[in-house]
Design an enzyme around this catalytic site. Structure first.
Site, mmCIF file in Angstrom:
data_model
loop_
_atom_site.group_PDB
_atom_site.id
_atom_site.type_symbol
_atom_site.label_atom_id
_atom_site.label_comp_id
_atom_site.label_asym_id
_atom_site.label_seq_id
_atom_site.Cartn_x
_atom_site.Cartn_y
_atom_site.Cartn_z
ATOM 1 N N GLU A 175 0.880 -1.161 0.000
ATOM 2 C CA GLU A 175 0.000 0.000 0.000
ATOM 3 C C GLU A 175 0.923 1.219 0.000
ATOM 4 O O GLU A 175 1.781 1.325 0.875
ATOM 5 C CB GLU A 175 -0.773 -0.008 1.320
ATOM 6 C CG GLU A 175 -2.247 0.047 1.178
ATOM 7 C CD GLU A 175 -2.890 0.070 2.562
ATOM 8 O OE1 GLU A 175 -3.481 1.099 2.893
ATOM 9 O OE2 GLU A 175 -2.774 -0.937 3.292
ATOM 10 N N ARG B 239 5.146 -13.000 9.614
ATOM 11 C CA ARG B 239 5.787 -11.717 9.351
ATOM 12 C C ARG B 239 7.095 -11.644 10.124
ATOM 13 O O ARG B 239 7.297 -12.348 11.108
ATOM 14 C CB ARG B 239 4.872 -10.551 9.694
ATOM 15 C CG ARG B 239 4.450 -10.486 11.145
ATOM 16 C CD ARG B 239 3.440 -9.375 11.379
ATOM 17 N NE ARG B 239 4.056 -8.073 11.317
ATOM 18 C CZ ARG B 239 3.663 -7.096 10.492
ATOM 19 N NH1 ARG B 239 2.669 -7.286 9.661
ATOM 20 N NH2 ARG B 239 4.259 -5.945 10.512
ATOM 21 N N LYS C 270 4.425 0.439 9.999
ATOM 22 C CA LYS C 270 4.525 1.645 9.173
ATOM 23 C C LYS C 270 3.931 2.838 9.899
ATOM 24 O O LYS C 270 4.452 3.935 9.846
ATOM 25 C CB LYS C 270 3.729 1.416 7.885
ATOM 26 C CG LYS C 270 4.567 1.339 6.636
ATOM 27 C CD LYS C 270 3.642 1.413 5.426
ATOM 28 C CE LYS C 270 3.535 0.091 4.698
ATOM 29 N NZ LYS C 270 2.447 0.036 3.727
HETATM 30 P P1 ATP Z 1 2.430 -2.208 8.146
HETATM 31 O O1 ATP Z 1 1.593 -3.065 9.047
HETATM 32 O O2 ATP Z 1 3.802 -1.945 8.640
HETATM 33 O O3 ATP Z 1 1.746 -0.964 7.701
HETATM 34 P P2 ATP Z 1 1.475 -3.531 5.901
HETATM 35 O O4 ATP Z 1 1.370 -4.989 5.919
HETATM 36 O O5 ATP Z 1 0.220 -2.787 6.105
HETATM 37 O O6 ATP Z 1 2.644 -3.096 6.867
HETATM 38 P P3 ATP Z 1 1.703 -3.371 3.079
HETATM 39 O O7 ATP Z 1 2.112 -2.227 2.261
HETATM 40 O O8 ATP Z 1 0.305 -3.841 2.996
HETATM 41 O O9 ATP Z 1 2.097 -3.000 4.569
HETATM 42 O O10 ATP Z 1 2.686 -4.596 2.865
HETATM 43 C C1 ATP Z 1 3.077 -5.059 1.605
HETATM 44 C C2 ATP Z 1 3.524 -6.482 1.736
HETATM 45 O O11 ATP Z 1 4.586 -6.588 2.672
HETATM 46 C C3 ATP Z 1 2.404 -7.368 2.224
HETATM 47 O O12 ATP Z 1 2.328 -8.488 1.367
HETATM 48 C C4 ATP Z 1 2.803 -7.757 3.605
HETATM 49 O O13 ATP Z 1 2.409 -9.052 3.879
HETATM 50 C C5 ATP Z 1 4.317 -7.631 3.580
HETATM 51 N N1 ATP Z 1 4.821 -7.280 4.904
HETATM 52 C C6 ATP Z 1 4.527 -6.187 5.627
HETATM 53 N N2 ATP Z 1 5.132 -6.218 6.828
HETATM 54 C C7 ATP Z 1 5.848 -7.366 6.868
HETATM 55 C C8 ATP Z 1 6.695 -8.000 7.843
HETATM 56 N N3 ATP Z 1 6.939 -7.443 9.030
HETATM 57 N N4 ATP Z 1 7.261 -9.181 7.515
HETATM 58 C C9 ATP Z 1 7.037 -9.735 6.329
HETATM 59 N N5 ATP Z 1 6.245 -9.217 5.372
HETATM 60 C C10 ATP Z 1 5.655 -8.052 5.628
HETATM 61 MG MG MG Z 2 -1.321 -3.924 4.632
#
Ligand code: ATP
Ligand code: MG
Length: 614
Positions: A61, A306, A316
């Site tokens: 995102e 994760r 984030k």
């Molecule tokens: P955050 O919770 O930090 O905002 P998010 O999952 O909302 O992270 P996205 O932009 O949706 O952020 O993430 C893009 C991809 O990165 C997704 O497929 C997600 O599964 C992966 N991802 C995000 N955080 C992690 C993590 N800590 N470990 C592994 N993969 C991750």
């Molecule tokens: Mg997300």
């Protein structure tokens, strides 16, 4: 010992590899067509046999900068595609109209390229944005209504929440659930045409209000939201929910293996339900056949744990808070676990790839020790990083007999290999003279036991007479300590020693005198002054952000110490982003932002050894 290169060639097996290998062996996706771009079933049917054996995607995102957790996901998805003759798409998941920003879009592209991956594959540019699929998502929603699989619900948010039931209690059907298809279609079009206020109605999938999986209790798939979207402008006032949009995005892009984090595990039944509905054909009461909207076999979702890294924040939202509240200098502050932060700190793409490879993928959440990341860095940098000497806490050492032995004002040439195991990199050159900078901690007036560096002749605690120490100035001469001058506060302002003639490194007979200590130094005459930023962990607790108090209280208020150091003359004119191993001290990089001609600025990437073990 295996070299990092060897380690990298041995790909540890993981459950995702096993799944892909099984699919390849069984030809699960062998008959797939690819229309050259994302699209519906007809679009792909008109294409060619897909040249990519598997398709994966990384779907961020664009609402913030990527962090080390995302890096794991990038390495995983792009790495699997590379290893199995496939491709990986970069897809901006921009279905939420409010939060996106082109600054984030650009930074995400940079991060993926910097990590060593690319969404281009041959002639294909697999860079997509989910909002381009809004038309299809709308069409799919009308199809779900027509086929009896969705309805417009006008309960209030409270009623809806109440009627959803909970873990032990089945939900209750909405009074709107039994609406006719015609009524649903008309109402949904009114939603689309801005005839209803925000929040007045949602489109829900019609599944099972008694399902033990709450996500299957008629989840909302469209909501009304009057918001400007950066890509589609004001065209829409209804937006798809993430859980509805994501499977469709995967399906249109012909993704074979859709890898996500564990929190989506309970969403998998809905993922499959939705794609099954969109793929199947239904004969309506009036005889029309609808459906078959997406190509088959449809994508499958797989979940992995994760990344949680000790002492590191990987949310984030919370990282954004550190930036907006100016707790750090920006998204690229070298203490930040963002990819731009790690990069500025001195991490290499290779080290992050190796880290991702080493931690592998698992199905259960755990915390990875921060030292694993630093270990990967050392293992990738040690074989290649040029060496240099630097004095981080300088005190002047005067060689009292220099003028006598070497001649007044004389400077003696010294040299050292750029890298001890890479002779082709040649030598570095510097000079020794009467005065050199040494580390303040390399002198002790009354040394503790086991201290082999500079100390004068003295009487120890047991009354024994101890002779002055002899040490080698690395790549230079052997010297014998004389003593030191102190200021009124007792701080050493200068150390004195005598040069022992004919002991220069590399000359015949130079090792006639055996020494127990070797110290690093930089000549006063040719030293280059440098600002060196010594970073410590940004959080004081092992699992930041998991307690029941404000995570800001867990910030390490002492995470940056800036010192004025002296470095070898060969470091006077190196470009920003150049990494070195400072002998004895660890790995350092010239800062990407502040280092410039005439102002040498180094960041400490990490020490020589693991200082994290308790
Ligand atoms: P955050 O919770 O930090 O905002 P998010 O999952 O909302 O992270 P996205 O932009 O949706 O952020 O993430 C893009 C991809 O990165 C997704 O497929 C997600 O599964 C992966 N991802 C995000 N955080 C992690 C993590 N800590 N470990 C592994 N993969 C991750
Ligand atoms: Mg997300």
């Amino acid at each position: 010992m295996t070299s990092p290169a060897d380690k990298e060639n041995v790909k540890p097996s993981n459950f995702l590899r096993q799944i892909i290998e099984k699919d390849l062996a069984e030809g699960t996706y062998a008959a797939r067509q690819w229309g050259g771009s994302p699209g519906d079933a007809a679009h792909h049917a008109a294409g060619q046999s897909d040249p990519a054996k598997v398709r994966l995607r990384f779907p961020p995102e664009p609402n913030g900068y990527l962090h080390v957790g995302h890096a794991k996901s990038i390495c995983l998805n792009f790495g699997l595609a590379r290893d199995y003759g496939g491709v990986c798409h970069l897809r901006f998941d921009d279905t939420n109209p409010e939060k996106e920003d082109t600054e984030y879009v650009d930074s995400i592209k940079d991060a993926v390229l910097w990590l060593g991956f690319d969404w281009h594959n041959g002639g294909e540019n697999n860079l997509y944005q989910a909002s381009d699929y809004f038309d299809f998502m709308y069409r799919a929603a009308e199809y779900l209504i027509e086929s009896g699989n969705a309805y417009v619900d006008e309960q209030s948010a409270d009623e809806m929440r109440h009627n959803r039931g909970d873990f032990g209690k089945p939900g209750t059907n909405s009074p709107f659930r039994a609406r006719t298809t015609a009524e649903n279609l008309a109402r949904f079009r009114e939603m689309r045409d801005a005839k209803l206020p925000d929040g007045a109605a949602v489109l829900r999938a019609k599944i099972d209000m008694a399902s033990p999986n709450i996500n299957m209790r008629d989840p909302a798939i469209y909501r009304i939201r009057r918001a400007h979207h950066h890509n589609t402008g004001d065209k829409w006032c209804i937006y798809p929910m993430y859980t509805y949009a994501h499977p469709i995005e995967d399906a249109l892009e012909q993704i074979t293996h859709s890898i996500c984090t564990l929190e989506f595990e309970d969403q998998r039944p809905f993922y499959d339900w939705l794609l099954d509905r969109l793929a199947e054909e239904t004969t309506l009461p009036d005889g029309r056949v609808v459906g078959g909207l997406i190509a088959t076999p449809h994508p499958r979702q797989y979940e992995f744990a994760r990344l949680n890294l000790t002492y590191v924040m990987t949310s984030k939202r919370k990282l954004a808070q550190l930036v907006t509240e100016k707790r750090v200098s920006g998204w690229d502050d070298p203490r930040m676990p963002t990819i731009v932060g790690l990069r500025r700190r001195g991490y290499t793409p290779e080290s992050i790839q190796l880290f991702a490879e080493r931690i592998g993928v698992t199905k259960s959440d755990s915390w990875i020790d921060y030292s694993t990341l630093e270990g990967a860095l050392r293992d990738t940098l040690d074989p290649i990083a040029p060496r240099a000497m630097a004095v981080l806490d300088p005190v002047k050492l005067v060689l009292t007999n220099w003028d006598e032995v070497m001649g007044a004002g004389a400077l003696d040439d010294c040299s050292a290999p750029v890298h001890p195991h890479l002779p082709d990199l040649g030598k570095r050159h510097f000079k020794i003279g009467k005065e050199v900078w040494i580390e303040r901690t390399d002198y002790e007036e009354t040394p503790p036991k086991g201290f082999f560096r500079l100390f004068p002749a003295h009487t120890n605690a047991s009354g024994q007479a101890i002779a002055a120490s002899k040490v080698r100035l690395k790549y230079g001469h052997v010297i014998e300590c004389v003593g030191a001058t102190k200021d009124a506060n007792g701080n050493v302002t200068e150390v004195q020693a005598r040069l022992i003639p004919d002991t220069k490194s590399g000359t015949p007979g130079s090792d006639a005198i055996k020494v127990k200590g070797v110290i690093t130094w930089v000549g006063v005459n040719d030293a280059v002054q440098a600002e060196v930023r010594l970073y410590d962990r940004l959080f004081t607790v092992e699992h930041p952000g998991t307690g029941d108090h404000d995570f800001l209280e867990e910030l390490n208020t002492d995470s940056l110490k800036t010192v004025t150091a002296f470095v070898e003359p060969s470091l006077a004119n190196v470009p920003a982003g150049t990494r070195f191993q400072f002998e004895r001290h660890g790995y350092f990089v010239t800062d990407l932002v502040d280092h410039k001609v005439g102002k040498v600025v180094f960041n400490r990437v990490t020490g020589m050894k693991d200082s994290w073990v308790k």
